[in-house]
Design a protein around this motif. Structure first.
Motif, mmCIF file in Angstrom:
data_model
loop_
_atom_site.group_PDB
_atom_site.id
_atom_site.type_symbol
_atom_site.label_atom_id
_atom_site.label_comp_id
_atom_site.label_asym_id
_atom_site.label_seq_id
_atom_site.Cartn_x
_atom_site.Cartn_y
_atom_site.Cartn_z
ATOM 1 N N VAL A 36 0.871 -1.179 0.000
ATOM 2 C CA VAL A 36 0.000 0.000 0.000
ATOM 3 C C VAL A 36 0.906 1.225 0.000
ATOM 4 C CG1 VAL A 36 -0.256 0.016 2.517
ATOM 5 C CG2 VAL A 36 -1.934 1.179 1.122
ATOM 6 N N ARG A 37 0.590 2.179 -0.869
ATOM 7 C CA ARG A 37 1.352 3.429 -0.915
ATOM 8 C C ARG A 37 0.393 4.563 -0.568
ATOM 9 N NH1 ARG A 37 5.795 5.639 -5.045
ATOM 10 N NH2 ARG A 37 6.688 3.696 -4.356
ATOM 11 N N ILE A 38 0.798 5.366 0.399
ATOM 12 C CA ILE A 38 0.009 6.503 0.866
ATOM 13 C C ILE A 38 0.762 7.768 0.472
ATOM 14 C CG2 ILE A 38 -1.028 7.632 2.866
ATOM 15 C CD1 ILE A 38 -0.709 4.830 4.283
ATOM 16 N N THR A 39 0.053 8.691 -0.186
ATOM 17 C CA THR A 39 0.659 9.945 -0.623
ATOM 18 C C THR A 39 -0.184 11.106 -0.129
ATOM 19 O OG1 THR A 39 1.428 8.849 -2.636
ATOM 20 C CG2 THR A 39 1.482 11.249 -2.625
ATOM 21 N N ALA A 40 0.469 12.124 0.397
ATOM 22 C CA ALA A 40 -0.203 13.356 0.824
ATOM 23 C C ALA A 40 0.474 14.510 0.098
ATOM 24 C CB ALA A 40 -0.074 13.538 2.334
ATOM 25 N N CYS A 41 -0.327 15.368 -0.551
ATOM 26 C CA CYS A 41 0.225 16.485 -1.324
ATOM 27 C C CYS A 41 -0.481 17.786 -0.971
ATOM 28 C CB CYS A 41 0.053 16.249 -2.818
ATOM 29 S SG CYS A 41 1.037 14.908 -3.456
ATOM 30 N N GLY A 42 0.273 18.874 -1.076
ATOM 31 C CA GLY A 42 -0.250 20.220 -0.906
ATOM 32 C C GLY A 42 -0.043 21.007 -2.190
ATOM 33 N N ALA A 43 -0.314 22.304 -2.128
ATOM 34 C CA ALA A 43 -0.233 23.145 -3.322
ATOM 35 C C ALA A 43 1.172 23.669 -3.599
ATOM 36 C CB ALA A 43 -1.192 24.317 -3.183
#
Length: 83
Positions: A36-43
């Protein structure tokens, strides 16, 4: 995919992006087999503080692989595969 550390890792990634001042955090979860790959991104691109802060030590300790996204706006962690 059910991994016992996934909620904690996802939370740390979310907090890191939110703490960087991002008004919106985009969370993505992808699976492949037992991984499982979890990614969190912002602007905006992250500063070193948010990509290497105290929560990052927790993510690195629990994940089999982790890093900065190629555009430097997010963090990712992979669980469930051997190093």
């Amino acid at each position: 995919m059910n991994h016992p550390d996934a909620p904690l890792v996802a939370n740390e990634l979310y907090v890191a992006i939110l703490g960087s001042g991002a008004p919106v955090v985009d969370m993505q979860i992808s699976t492949a087999g037992r991984r499982v790959r979890i990614t969190a991104c912002g602007a905006d691109p992250l500063s070193v503080l948010y990509s290497n802060g105290p929560g990052w030590a927790l993510v690195v300790g629990l994940a089999h692989a982790s890093g900065l996204t190629t555009d430097k706006r997010g963090l990712w962690a992979q669980l469930g595969a051997q190093r």
